[in-house]
Structure formats: C-alpha cells, structure tokens
Enzyme design. Sequence first.
Site, PDB file in Angstrom:
ATOM      1  CG  ASN A  52      -0.188  -0.294   2.583  1.00  0.00           C
ATOM      2  OD1 ASN A  52       0.498  -1.089   2.518  1.00  0.00           O
ATOM      3  ND2 ASN A  52      -0.878   0.546   3.566  1.00  0.00           N
ATOM      4  CD  GLU A  64      -5.153  -5.941  -1.462  1.00  0.00           C
ATOM      5  OE1 GLU A  64      -4.912  -4.942  -1.522  1.00  0.00           O
ATOM      6  OE2 GLU A  64      -6.081  -6.496  -0.799  1.00  0.00           O
ATOM      7  CB  CYS A 103      -8.508  -4.646  -4.245  1.00  0.00           C
ATOM      8  SG  CYS A 103      -7.309  -3.202  -3.851  1.00  0.00           S
TER       9      CYS A 103
HETATM   10 ZN    ZN Z   1      -7.830  -2.432  -1.669  1.00  0.00          ZN
END
Ligand code: ZN
Length: 156
Positions: A52, A64, A103
């Site tokens: 992230n 992701e 995601c």
């Molecule tokens: Zn996400």
Amino acid sequence: MIKTDYEGLNPEQKELLEEAAKAMETAYNPYSGFFVGAALRTNDGRIFTGSNVENAAHGSICAERSAIVRANAEGFRHFTAFAVIARSSEFDTTEATAPCGACRQMLFEFAQLGNTNLEAILSTTKKDLVILTSIEELLPLGFGPGDLGINLEKFR
Ligand code: ZN
C-alpha cells in the site's frame, strides 16, 4: 472457502504468501500505519508484488492494485492466484486480511481478462489463519467487462 494455516498450504501457496509478506514491509503508510503486502502469480509462474502507498490527500492505492499495476506495466495480465497479508505498526492481525471492494473489482477485471478464476490466499500476520478462496467467492455476481459488451481480445 477453506480455513487453514501456513502449514496447510502447498509449496506454491507458501511461496506466494512469503513474497506478499516481504512486500508488506515496503508499505508507505505514514497516515494509517497499516502494512499490506500482496503477491500475484502469473499464468507462467512469475510473481509480482505490491504494497500500500498512501499520500496526504488520502488517495491511497492498496497493495493488491499496486501489484496489478506493476505486473501490467511489465506486460503481464494473466494471473492465477494472489496472496494478501497485513499488520499494523501496533498489532498483528487476528483475522485474515481480505481485499477491499475496489481491489476485488480490479482483481475480477483481470480474472475476466485471463478467462479464469483467481485463487485467493488471505492470511493473518502470523499466518496462523489462512483463508483459501477465490475472486469469484469474494465478488459473487461481479459486474465485469462482459456486462458492458466490451471485447477484451486486443488486451489479452
Ligand atoms: Zn484495496
């Protein structure tokens, strides 16, 4: 959906989760202090990882999607599996970390692109609980390119 732990995984699943765990430590997370790592396996066995990345306007990108964007930039769009693992700067997770809604949608897009389901390996920080599932289970009745009549052939 299967609940297991690290020892219950096969060697490929273990490898993918280990790569996600390594990527987790690269998180740029000054706002949340939450570390997330993701790893994607391509249909030819390569692994792309992501973590992230946050910013002051809170327009963050998750691990992701970071992994997907990275793989796409390198010319890879066909995936078979992904792994996700997370920890806080203050605590280890006690529930397996699952992808957020945004995601799930993007993972579903690439599953559609590859004409496949994607295996999902979702883990706690200590890997004492690992959930084995799939993008189709995580996003049932997903809205995809086919619903818009989009032909993805030139992107395959
Ligand atoms: Zn996400």
